[in-house]
Design an enzyme around this catalytic site. Structure first.
Site, PDB file in Angstrom:
ATOM      1  N   GLU A  26      12.656  18.356 -23.831  1.00 59.36           N
ATOM      2  CA  GLU A  26      11.692  18.590 -22.738  1.00 59.36           C
ATOM      3  C   GLU A  26      12.059  19.860 -21.966  1.00 59.36           C
ATOM      4  O   GLU A  26      11.186  20.584 -21.501  1.00 59.36           O
ATOM      5  CB  GLU A  26      11.629  17.392 -21.783  1.00 59.36           C
ATOM      6  CG  GLU A  26      10.899  16.166 -22.350  1.00 59.36           C
ATOM      7  CD  GLU A  26       9.370  16.315 -22.432  1.00 59.36           C
ATOM      8  OE1 GLU A  26       8.828  17.404 -22.129  1.00 59.36           O
ATOM      9  OE2 GLU A  26       8.716  15.335 -22.831  1.00 59.36           O
ATOM     10  N   LYS A  54       4.508  11.699 -11.060  1.00 59.56           N
ATOM     11  CA  LYS A  54       3.694  10.831 -11.920  1.00 59.56           C
ATOM     12  C   LYS A  54       4.436   9.516 -12.099  1.00 59.56           C
ATOM     13  O   LYS A  54       5.608   9.503 -12.506  1.00 59.56           O
ATOM     14  CB  LYS A  54       3.501  11.471 -13.297  1.00 59.56           C
ATOM     15  CG  LYS A  54       2.413  12.504 -13.354  1.00 59.56           C
ATOM     16  CD  LYS A  54       2.171  12.878 -14.815  1.00 59.56           C
ATOM     17  CE  LYS A  54       1.122  13.936 -14.958  1.00 59.56           C
ATOM     18  NZ  LYS A  54       0.956  14.351 -16.362  1.00 59.56           N
ATOM     19  N   HIS A 105       2.224  12.919 -28.636  1.00 59.85           N
ATOM     20  CA  HIS A 105       1.691  11.598 -28.280  1.00 59.85           C
ATOM     21  C   HIS A 105       1.066  10.919 -29.497  1.00 59.85           C
ATOM     22  O   HIS A 105       1.183   9.701 -29.665  1.00 59.85           O
ATOM     23  CB  HIS A 105       0.646  11.718 -27.167  1.00 59.85           C
ATOM     24  CG  HIS A 105       1.265  11.937 -25.813  1.00 59.85           C
ATOM     25  ND1 HIS A 105       0.640  12.635 -24.798  1.00 59.85           N
ATOM     26  CD2 HIS A 105       2.456  11.556 -25.296  1.00 59.85           C
ATOM     27  CE1 HIS A 105       1.420  12.677 -23.743  1.00 59.85           C
ATOM     28  NE2 HIS A 105       2.528  12.028 -24.012  1.00 59.85           N
ATOM     29  N   ARG A 116      -0.978  22.557 -14.456  1.00 60.81           N
ATOM     30  CA  ARG A 116       0.042  21.575 -14.846  1.00 60.81           C
ATOM     31  C   ARG A 116      -0.085  21.182 -16.318  1.00 60.81           C
ATOM     32  O   ARG A 116       0.876  20.713 -16.938  1.00 60.81           O
ATOM     33  CB  ARG A 116      -0.054  20.337 -13.934  1.00 60.81           C
ATOM     34  CG  ARG A 116       1.109  19.378 -14.126  1.00 60.81           C
ATOM     35  CD  ARG A 116       1.176  18.320 -13.037  1.00 60.81           C
ATOM     36  NE  ARG A 116       2.234  17.368 -13.350  1.00 60.81           N
ATOM     37  CZ  ARG A 116       2.753  16.523 -12.494  1.00 60.81           C
ATOM     38  NH1 ARG A 116       2.335  16.486 -11.257  1.00 60.81           N
ATOM     39  NH2 ARG A 116       3.699  15.692 -12.869  1.00 60.81           N
ATOM     40  N   HIS A 170      10.296   9.763 -27.516  1.00 65.19           N
ATOM     41  CA  HIS A 170       9.334  10.715 -26.958  1.00 65.19           C
ATOM     42  C   HIS A 170       9.720  12.181 -27.226  1.00 65.19           C
ATOM     43  O   HIS A 170       8.926  12.964 -27.745  1.00 65.19           O
ATOM     44  CB  HIS A 170       9.201  10.445 -25.456  1.00 65.19           C
ATOM     45  CG  HIS A 170       8.284  11.384 -24.751  1.00 65.19           C
ATOM     46  ND1 HIS A 170       6.920  11.320 -24.878  1.00 65.19           N
ATOM     47  CD2 HIS A 170       8.534  12.437 -23.929  1.00 65.19           C
ATOM     48  CE1 HIS A 170       6.370  12.272 -24.160  1.00 65.19           C
ATOM     49  NE2 HIS A 170       7.319  12.964 -23.570  1.00 65.19           N
ATOM     50  N   LYS A 202       9.445  23.462 -13.390  1.00 68.87           N
ATOM     51  CA  LYS A 202       8.470  22.365 -13.249  1.00 68.87           C
ATOM     52  C   LYS A 202       7.981  22.283 -11.804  1.00 68.87           C
ATOM     53  O   LYS A 202       6.795  22.079 -11.546  1.00 68.87           O
ATOM     54  CB  LYS A 202       9.069  21.029 -13.714  1.00 68.87           C
ATOM     55  CG  LYS A 202       8.043  19.911 -13.605  1.00 68.87           C
ATOM     56  CD  LYS A 202       8.308  18.675 -14.431  1.00 68.87           C
ATOM     57  CE  LYS A 202       7.175  17.671 -14.236  1.00 68.87           C
ATOM     58  NZ  LYS A 202       7.395  16.398 -14.881  1.00 68.87           N
ATOM     59  N   ASN A 243       1.998  20.000 -21.102  1.00 65.12           N
ATOM     60  CA  ASN A 243       1.613  19.192 -22.262  1.00 65.12           C
ATOM     61  C   ASN A 243       1.833  19.906 -23.586  1.00 65.12           C
ATOM     62  O   ASN A 243       1.461  19.379 -24.635  1.00 65.12           O
ATOM     63  CB  ASN A 243       0.140  18.771 -22.155  1.00 65.12           C
ATOM     64  CG  ASN A 243      -0.052  17.807 -21.005  1.00 65.12           C
ATOM     65  OD1 ASN A 243       0.807  16.957 -20.776  1.00 65.12           O
ATOM     66  ND2 ASN A 243      -1.134  17.956 -20.273  1.00 65.12           N
ATOM     67  N   ARG A 274       0.803  -1.242   0.000  1.00 63.95           N
ATOM     68  CA  ARG A 274       0.000   0.000   0.000  1.00 63.95           C
ATOM     69  C   ARG A 274       0.830   1.283   0.000  1.00 63.95           C
ATOM     70  O   ARG A 274       0.355   2.343   0.367  1.00 63.95           O
ATOM     71  CB  ARG A 274      -0.978   0.013   1.171  1.00 63.95           C
ATOM     72  CG  ARG A 274      -1.970  -1.128   1.097  1.00 63.95           C
ATOM     73  CD  ARG A 274      -3.178  -0.847   1.948  1.00 63.95           C
ATOM     74  NE  ARG A 274      -4.112  -1.946   1.815  1.00 63.95           N
ATOM     75  CZ  ARG A 274      -4.083  -3.031   2.566  1.00 63.95           C
ATOM     76  NH1 ARG A 274      -3.175  -3.169   3.512  1.00 63.95           N
ATOM     77  NH2 ARG A 274      -4.967  -3.990   2.378  1.00 63.95           N
ATOM     78  N   GLU A 299      -2.694  17.805 -11.846  1.00 63.00           N
ATOM     79  CA  GLU A 299      -3.046  18.264 -13.193  1.00 63.00           C
ATOM     80  C   GLU A 299      -4.530  18.552 -13.376  1.00 63.00           C
ATOM     81  O   GLU A 299      -5.185  17.961 -14.224  1.00 63.00           O
ATOM     82  CB  GLU A 299      -2.572  17.233 -14.234  1.00 63.00           C
ATOM     83  CG  GLU A 299      -2.507  17.820 -15.623  1.00 63.00           C
ATOM     84  CD  GLU A 299      -1.832  16.896 -16.623  1.00 63.00           C
ATOM     85  OE1 GLU A 299      -0.704  16.471 -16.354  1.00 63.00           O
ATOM     86  OE2 GLU A 299      -2.454  16.619 -17.640  1.00 63.00           O
ATOM     87  N   HIS A 310       2.733  18.044 -26.642  1.00 68.50           N
ATOM     88  CA  HIS A 310       2.454  16.634 -26.345  1.00 68.50           C
ATOM     89  C   HIS A 310       1.170  16.114 -26.982  1.00 68.50           C
ATOM     90  O   HIS A 310       1.028  14.910 -27.154  1.00 68.50           O
ATOM     91  CB  HIS A 310       2.413  16.410 -24.827  1.00 68.50           C
ATOM     92  CG  HIS A 310       3.779  16.357 -24.210  1.00 68.50           C
ATOM     93  ND1 HIS A 310       4.640  17.423 -24.233  1.00 68.50           N
ATOM     94  CD2 HIS A 310       4.448  15.357 -23.555  1.00 68.50           C
ATOM     95  CE1 HIS A 310       5.769  17.092 -23.617  1.00 68.50           C
ATOM     96  NE2 HIS A 310       5.686  15.850 -23.202  1.00 68.50           N
TER      97      HIS A 310
END
Ligand SMILES: NC(=O)c1ccc[n+]([C@@H]2O[C@H](COP(=O)([O-])OP(=O)(O)OC[C@H]3O[C@@H](n4cnc5c(N)ncnc54)[C@H](O)[C@@H]3O)[C@@H](O)[C@H]2O)c1
Length: 374
Positions: free
Chosen positions: A188, A146, A255, A244, A267, A230, A248, A124, A240, A251
């Site tokens: 990035e 993330k 993506h 946030r 990426h 960031k 993107n 957990r 997000e 992206h």
């Protein structure tokens, strides 16, 4: 050493530090928590990083009296999956790792995401430390909490927000990184500079050859600036819900390109094409001046990323793939739109905006008619 604090506005006022250091790997141990604060230390890494740094680090820590277990999985995005997670967890269970075990994620973004997700769910939730070894992981994936894995249905679809106890970015690791992966991470950093900090964009422009030669002073500056930006965003919006989403930028298209290329394109490179097309959209909508678009395009050309290479992807397929974006709202694809270098469009407090498919198509075609895309 440079230390940046991340303070998350939660009831338990979670807080952790990001340390940017420029030492040999064995100096890492000086930053680890005291031996008696955890029952065992599990280093999770991929096979390549294990050979480069993992084995030495594990031996050194054992000599220091730490109880260390070193587990690895094959390198590469395709191993950021359920099976690797299960294999690693089973190894931890067999070795009786308990709730006081500390995970150390040693590697690029793949290792950080997978090991972080194991930390989020093992018994957990247990503590973990991010030790990023790629530029992408240092400027982006190790910061923000993330974690997750890819599925046959798409990337990063199963995961959790789980913050590390600490991030240790050791610039020394970047010396063994390939140019391709260095550029992958640099994109990035450039992305965040384009949306938030024009000065840092100009810094990259001015010092690009030193950065590509991995001069520590310049790497340190870039990492420090990107991480600070960031961190600021994540502190305001950990999960997000609004701000946030600025991260993107590039992206939505990026993506889509990854998806239609079956993840063969790296990426960062996909995001670079995404930045170019999304900046062009902003230009067509009258937000961004053409000279600013051209400045971005010129910088990417110097990195070997040419807008004309976007022509290898069919625009209808790109648009179709953007419809699978996690951030889609009421059937409309959302985009971060540039207003200027270092500034994005904000309307009714939102940082993302719906854009009609036809505009996306026009942007692609406009690039084409100007000979950016052949
Ligand atoms: N969690 C987030 O917020 C976030 C943000 C951006 C990207 N990501 C994820 O990050 C992943 C990509 O990360 P990445 O680009 O670091 O890829 P990666 O982890 O696959 O690393 C790239 C390659 O470099 C090798 N490598 C790592 N460190 C090295 C070193 N110091 N010297 C030589 N080789 C080294 C690895 O073994 C691997 O082969 C993707 O899965 C992406 O989804 C996550």
């Amino acid at each position: 050493m440079n230390k940046i604090l991340v303070k998350l506005p939660r009831a338990n006022s979670a807080q952790y530090s990001i340390r940017i250091i420029e030492n040999l790997p064995h100096n890492l141990k000086k930053l680890l928590p005291a031996k008696n604060s955890f029952s065992s230390l599990v280093i999770i890494t991929d096979h390549r990083v294990k050979k480069l740094y993992g084995q030495t680090l594990s031996q050194e820590l054992q000599q220091q009296g730490y109880k260390v277990l070193l587990f690895s999985f094959p390198a590469g995005e395709k191993y950021k999956n359920y099976q690797s997670k299960i294999n690693l967890e089973n190894q931890m269970l067999r070795q009786a790792c308990d709730r006081n075990t500390l995970i150390l994620a040693l590697g690029g973004g793949v290792v950080g995401d997978l090991a972080g997700f194991i930390a989020a769910t093992y018994m957990r939730g247990i503590q973990f430390i991010q030790v990023p070894t790629t530029l992408l992981a240092m400027v982006d994936s190790s910061v923000g909490g993330k974690t997750g894995i890819d599925t046959p249905y798409g990337k990063n679809l199963i995961g959790a927000f789980w913050q590390p106890q600490m991030v240790i970015a050791n610039i020394h690791f970047l010396q063994s990184l390939s140019q391709k992966h260095l550029i992958n991470g640099l994109i990035e950093a450039i992305k965040i500079f384009i949306t938030r900090d024009a000065k840092s964009f100009y810094y990259v422009q001015k010092n690009l050859s030193d950065i590509l030669q991995k001069k520590p002073k310049h790497l340190q500056t870039i990492i420090q600036r990107a991480v600070k930006l960031k961190t600021k965003i994540v502190q305001h919006d950990e999960k997000e819900t609004h701000e946030r989403a600025v991260l993107n930028f590039g992206h939505t298209i990026g993506h889509a390109l990854e998806k239609i290329s079956d993840y063969k394109i790296l990426h960062g490179y996909a995001v670079a094409y995404g930045i170019l097309l999304e900046a062009k959209i902003a230009q067509l909508l009258g937000f961004l001046a053409e000279e600013n678009y051209l400045m971005i395009q010129t910088l990417f050309t110097r990195l070997g990323i040419q807008a004309k290479h976007l022509a290898q992807f069919n625009i209808q397929k790109i648009i179709q793939a953007t419809k699978l974006d996690k951030k889609i709202k009421a059937g409309k694809v959302q985009y971060v739109l540039l207003k200027n270098l270092g500034e994005i469009v904000k309307q009714q407090k939102s940082v993302v905006h719906p854009v009609e498919d036809q505009i996306v198509k026009n942007a692609y075609l406009a690039m084409r008619s100007q000979n950016y895309v052949r």
